[in-house]
Write an enzyme that holds these catalytic residues in place. Structure first.
Site, short mmCIF file in Angstrom:
data_model
loop_
_atom_site.label_atom_id
_atom_site.label_comp_id
_atom_site.label_asym_id
_atom_site.label_seq_id
_atom_site.Cartn_x
_atom_site.Cartn_y
_atom_site.Cartn_z
N ASP A 140 8.55 0.97 -12.48
CA ASP A 140 7.88 -0.33 -12.47
C ASP A 140 7.06 -0.53 -13.74
OD1 ASP A 140 8.93 -0.77 -9.92
OD2 ASP A 140 7.19 0.14 -8.95
N SER A 199 -1.94 5.39 -11.90
CA SER A 199 -1.54 6.21 -13.05
C SER A 199 -1.37 5.39 -14.32
CB SER A 199 -0.21 6.91 -12.74
OG SER A 199 0.88 5.99 -12.72
N ALA A 204 2.80 7.24 -17.51
CA ALA A 204 2.49 7.00 -16.10
C ALA A 204 2.83 8.19 -15.21
CB ALA A 204 3.24 5.76 -15.62
N GLY A 257 3.66 -1.29 -4.67
CA GLY A 257 4.59 -2.41 -4.53
C GLY A 257 5.21 -2.67 -5.88
N LYS A 258 6.54 -2.78 -5.93
CA LYS A 258 7.23 -2.88 -7.21
C LYS A 258 6.70 -4.06 -8.05
CE LYS A 258 11.53 -1.83 -7.69
NZ LYS A 258 11.34 -0.54 -8.37
N GLY A 308 16.17 7.97 -15.91
CA GLY A 308 15.18 8.96 -15.48
C GLY A 308 14.69 9.80 -16.64
N ASP A 316 3.89 13.09 -11.26
CA ASP A 316 4.38 12.22 -10.20
C ASP A 316 5.13 11.06 -10.85
OD1 ASP A 316 4.82 10.65 -7.96
OD2 ASP A 316 2.72 10.11 -7.66
N ALA A 368 0.86 -1.18 0.00
CA ALA A 368 0.00 0.00 0.00
C ALA A 368 0.90 1.24 0.00
CB ALA A 368 -0.90 0.00 1.23
N ASP A 369 0.67 2.16 -0.93
CA ASP A 369 1.46 3.39 -1.02
C ASP A 369 0.72 4.52 -0.30
OD1 ASP A 369 3.34 2.10 -2.54
OD2 ASP A 369 2.67 2.92 -4.45
#
Length: 323
Positions: free
Chosen positions: A268, A307, A298, A57-58, A238, A262, A30-31
């Site tokens: 992931d 997302s 995303a 969760g990855k 990135g 975000d 849970a994020d």
């Protein structure tokens, strides 16, 4: 034709090919996310917005990406008997992920505490919770979910014995093993020998290879990759995209221009896209083209799984790049 259009066309071809089986083993979290104007420094308190709890969760993020893109996706993991566990299972099932390999355990589900600033950058603290109960025995119990796949996705948010056992089962069955070396931890050489494709960022590659990394020095990068005994590595950069190193050949793939909100879970979604593409028999570079599009898209919404878009939305995004 410019590079973005070329990559978009390649990504569409890959997207049309998806549908082969993928299995992911690892973390389901849970994020808990708070947006702030800027990230706090050491010992500093900043004012944040409302606390938002979203599924993450990855490993779960990777699985959801695969399923939304059309891959036949299964996941092996564990969640708690708490409300977060209900939320996490509902998100996986809603995306179309086969959750028969997910166990409900006593205790709290895994969680991540995330702070996101106005530029979309984030800091993350991970609490394993029931992810710590994903062990080699559980993986062996669900081995058919691994051997029936074309690719296996692994990260290091699950205990190493489970990660290595999953990799061993896949390797012996001829299933391609893809490892994201994150979060950074010490891994045995015996695990790395089972990995077919390694996904790392610049810092992770430096830690893993034990040497400084200059991403503009291809000879240095190849030496670092060779020192690991790897022939296929994707270096994520990135905002600068990714660099694919495949049996001595290198391909630089930029991200797509978007309004970033975000970046949580973008990496992931990149790996999930790559897992799906490799399962379908696509090359590493072509798969990275789709991954660039999916991960760029995303970042335009808050959250990880929240997302992610389905295949139709990704196709529409790719078509818009041709205008």
């Amino acid at each position: 034709m410019n590079q973005t259009k070329d990559i978009a066309l390649t990504a569409q071809t890959v997207l049309d090919a998806l549908g082969a089986p993928v299995t992911v083993v690892g973390s389901i979290n849970a994020d808990l996310t708070v947006e702030t104007e800027r990230l706090p420094g050491p010992g500093e308190t900043v004012i944040g917005g409302p606390l938002v709890t979203l599924p993450g969760g990855k490993s779960a993020n990777q699985a959801v990406t695969c399923a939304l893109l059309g891959a036949k996706t299964k996941i092996i993991g564990a969640v708690g008997n708490d409300g977060h566990g209900d939320l996490l299972m509902a998100s996986l099932n809603s995306a179309g992920v086969d959750t028969t390999g997910v166990k409900r355990r006593e205790g709290a589900s895994g969680s991540t505490l995330i702070t996101v600033d106005a530029a979309g950058e984030n800091t993350i603290v991970y609490s394993a919770g029931t992810n710590a109960l994903v062990n080699a025995e559980l993986v062996r119990e669900e081995s058919k979910l691994i051997t029936s796949a074309k690719t296996l996705g692994l990260c290091l948010e699950a205990p190493l014995d489970a990660v290595e056992e999953a990799a061993r089962i896949a390797h012996e069955a001829g299933v391609k093993v893809v490892l994201n070396f994150s979060p950074i931890t010490q891994v045995p050489d015996s695990l790395l020998k089972l990995v077919d494709v390694l996904i790392v960022n610049q810092h992770e590659l430096a830690v893993l290879s034990g040497r400084e990394i200059d991403v503009e020095d291809l000879d240095q990068l190849r030496e670092a990759v060779d020192s690991l005994g790897m022939t296929q590595v994707v270096l994520t950069l990135g905002g600068d995209g990714s660099l694919v190193l495949d049996n001595g050949e290198s391909t630089r793939i930029p991200i797509f221009p978007v309004d970033t909100v975000d970046t949580t879970g973008a990496g992931d979604s990149f790996m999930g896209s790559l897992l799906s593409a490799l399962a379908a028999g696509c090359t590493l570079a072509d798969g990275a083209c789709l991954a660039a599009a999916v991960s760029s898209l995303a970042t335009t919404k808050v959250g990880a799984q929240a997302s992610y878009r389905g295949a139709a939305a990704v196709r529409s995004f790719l078509e818009s790049q041709e205008l």
